[in-house]
Design a protein around this motif. Structure first.
Motif, PDB file in Angstrom:
ATOM      1  N   ARG A   1      -1.458  -4.463 -11.694  1.00  0.00           N
ATOM      2  CA  ARG A   1      -2.893  -4.447 -11.435  1.00  0.00           C
ATOM      3  C   ARG A   1      -3.657  -5.208 -12.517  1.00  0.00           C
ATOM      4  NH1 ARG A   1      -3.849  -0.585  -8.180  1.00  0.00           N
ATOM      5  NH2 ARG A   1      -2.705   0.904  -9.444  1.00  0.00           N
TER       6      ARG A   1
ATOM      7  N   THR B   1      -8.527   6.917  -5.822  1.00  0.00           N
ATOM      8  CA  THR B   1      -9.501   6.282  -4.929  1.00  0.00           C
ATOM      9  C   THR B   1      -8.888   5.133  -4.146  1.00  0.00           C
ATOM     10  OG1 THR B   1     -10.228   4.732  -6.662  1.00  0.00           O
ATOM     11  CG2 THR B   1     -11.390   6.838  -6.485  1.00  0.00           C
ATOM     12  N   GLY B   2      -7.616   4.798  -4.440  1.00  0.00           N
ATOM     13  CA  GLY B   2      -6.972   3.683  -3.744  1.00  0.00           C
ATOM     14  C   GLY B   2      -6.296   4.129  -2.471  1.00  0.00           C
ATOM     15  N   ASN B   3      -5.357   3.313  -1.993  1.00  0.00           N
ATOM     16  CA  ASN B   3      -4.646   3.599  -0.745  1.00  0.00           C
ATOM     17  C   ASN B   3      -3.381   4.361  -1.039  1.00  0.00           C
ATOM     18  OD1 ASN B   3      -6.205   2.074   1.371  1.00  0.00           O
ATOM     19  ND2 ASN B   3      -5.858   0.443  -0.108  1.00  0.00           N
TER      20      ASN B   3
ATOM     21  N   ALA C   1     -11.746  -5.718  -7.547  1.00  0.00           N
ATOM     22  CA  ALA C   1     -11.111  -4.492  -7.047  1.00  0.00           C
ATOM     23  C   ALA C   1     -10.092  -3.964  -8.049  1.00  0.00           C
ATOM     24  CB  ALA C   1     -10.449  -4.760  -5.703  1.00  0.00           C
TER      25      ALA C   1
ATOM     26  N   THR D   1      -5.701  -2.329  -4.870  1.00  0.00           N
ATOM     27  CA  THR D   1      -6.247  -1.007  -4.546  1.00  0.00           C
ATOM     28  C   THR D   1      -5.168   0.005  -4.171  1.00  0.00           C
ATOM     29  OG1 THR D   1      -6.606  -1.740  -2.258  1.00  0.00           O
ATOM     30  CG2 THR D   1      -8.461  -1.951  -3.788  1.00  0.00           C
TER      31      THR D   1
ATOM     32  N   PHE E   1     -10.552  -0.340 -10.056  1.00  0.00           N
ATOM     33  CA  PHE E   1      -9.666   0.678  -9.479  1.00  0.00           C
ATOM     34  C   PHE E   1      -9.623   1.932 -10.346  1.00  0.00           C
ATOM     35  CE2 PHE E   1      -5.519   2.764  -9.262  1.00  0.00           C
ATOM     36  CZ  PHE E   1      -5.438   3.050  -7.906  1.00  0.00           C
TER      37      PHE E   1
ATOM     38  N   ARG F   1       0.821  -1.213   0.000  1.00  0.00           N
ATOM     39  CA  ARG F   1       0.000   0.000   0.000  1.00  0.00           C
ATOM     40  C   ARG F   1       0.857   1.266   0.000  1.00  0.00           C
ATOM     41  NH1 ARG F   1      -2.706  -2.480   4.537  1.00  0.00           N
ATOM     42  NH2 ARG F   1      -4.610  -3.551   3.895  1.00  0.00           N
TER      43      ARG F   1
END
Length: 260
Positions: free
Chosen positions: A210, A232-234, A224, A201, A228, A175
């Motif tokens: 991804r 909007t992800g981490n 997910a 994510t 994506f 992340r």
């Protein structure tokens, strides 16, 4: 001389105003470090013109908010940080652990801190590669998770984290930090759905990884990855060092606090 006189004013509002003045002389601030009103003492603790002697006095104050205010004062030197490192207050040591000015000797001392939270905060914020290497071997997973969020880690250190046996550590890593292709190739097939979902994510995972996850055997991961959208992800989980401020609800209270 006027400020020195006002430092003994019967009004706490006036004394607090003096305590916050950048041009207040040491003779005015010294008695205010023992003021019965905690807000006055806290103002002295935050004042960058406060002398080292006064900061050393305040870092031992009975009120935790005053001790924590000292930690955010840019006038702190090594002697004040050394006193913080020896304090029984875990939060104070944690604030010290996040300091950019932390001396290598004190950072090394904090790697053995009794509190996992202090070690985690050090792991997340330290710039010292030797300290990072020490914390990579910490037995507590939350400490290694802190290292996994530290952008100052080397490629070799990130590879070691990619092989960490604890899922939360690997998930925090994907992340937070960009990884070498070899590490990404291994993690895209990680045995943990949680890690693969974190990759799907993550803002820092490259598009081709991804894309591979859109074919993941777990539909939640695949969905997910397909859904994506950037932004909007981490994002990186590293937070700014904490600066303690007393809640406004307690602003009206005065007197020496005893909460530790």
């Amino acid at each position: 001389m006027t400020l020195i006189d006002l430092a003994s004013d019967p009004s706490a509002v006036v004394r607090k105003a003096v305590a916050a003045r950048a041009d207040a002389p040491a003779q005015a601030l010294r008695p205010l470090t023992r003021d019965q009103d905690r807000q006055v003492r806290e103002a002295v603790a935050r004042n960058p013109s406060t002398s080292i002697a006064n900061l050393l006095r305040l870092v031992k104050d009975d009120d935790r908010w005053i001790r924590w205010a000292v930690a955010s004062n840019p006038a702190c030197d090594e002697s004040v940080r050394r006193a913080m490192a020896q304090a029984s207050d875990k939060e104070l040591r944690g604030l010290l652990a996040e300091s950019r000015e932390l001396e290598p000797e004190l950072a090394a001392k904090l790697t053995d801190d009794v509190s996992p939270e202090v070690r985690e905060r050090l792991a997340t914020h330290t710039h010292d590669l030797d300290v990072i290497n020490t914390l990579l071997a910490d037995r507590t997973a939350r400490v290694r998770k802190g290292v996994a969020r530290n952008p100052r880690t080397t490629a070799a250190q990130r590879s070691a984290l990619a092989a960490d046996p604890v899922v939360d550590v690997r998930a925090a890593l994907v992340r937070s930090l960009e990884l070498d292709e070899a590490d990404l190739a291994r993690l895209v097939d990680d045995r943990s759905v949680q890690v693969r979902l974190a990759m799907a994510t993550s803002e820092v995972v490259p598009p081709h990884i991804r894309q591979q996850l859109t074919r993941d055997p777990d539909e939640m991961v695949a969905s997910a990855a397909r859904d994506f959208r950037p932004g909007t992800g981490n994002a990186s989980a590293v937070r700014a060092p904490r600066i303690a401020h007393r809640p406004s609800a307690g602003a009206g209270r005065s007197g020496r606090g005893t909460t530790r």
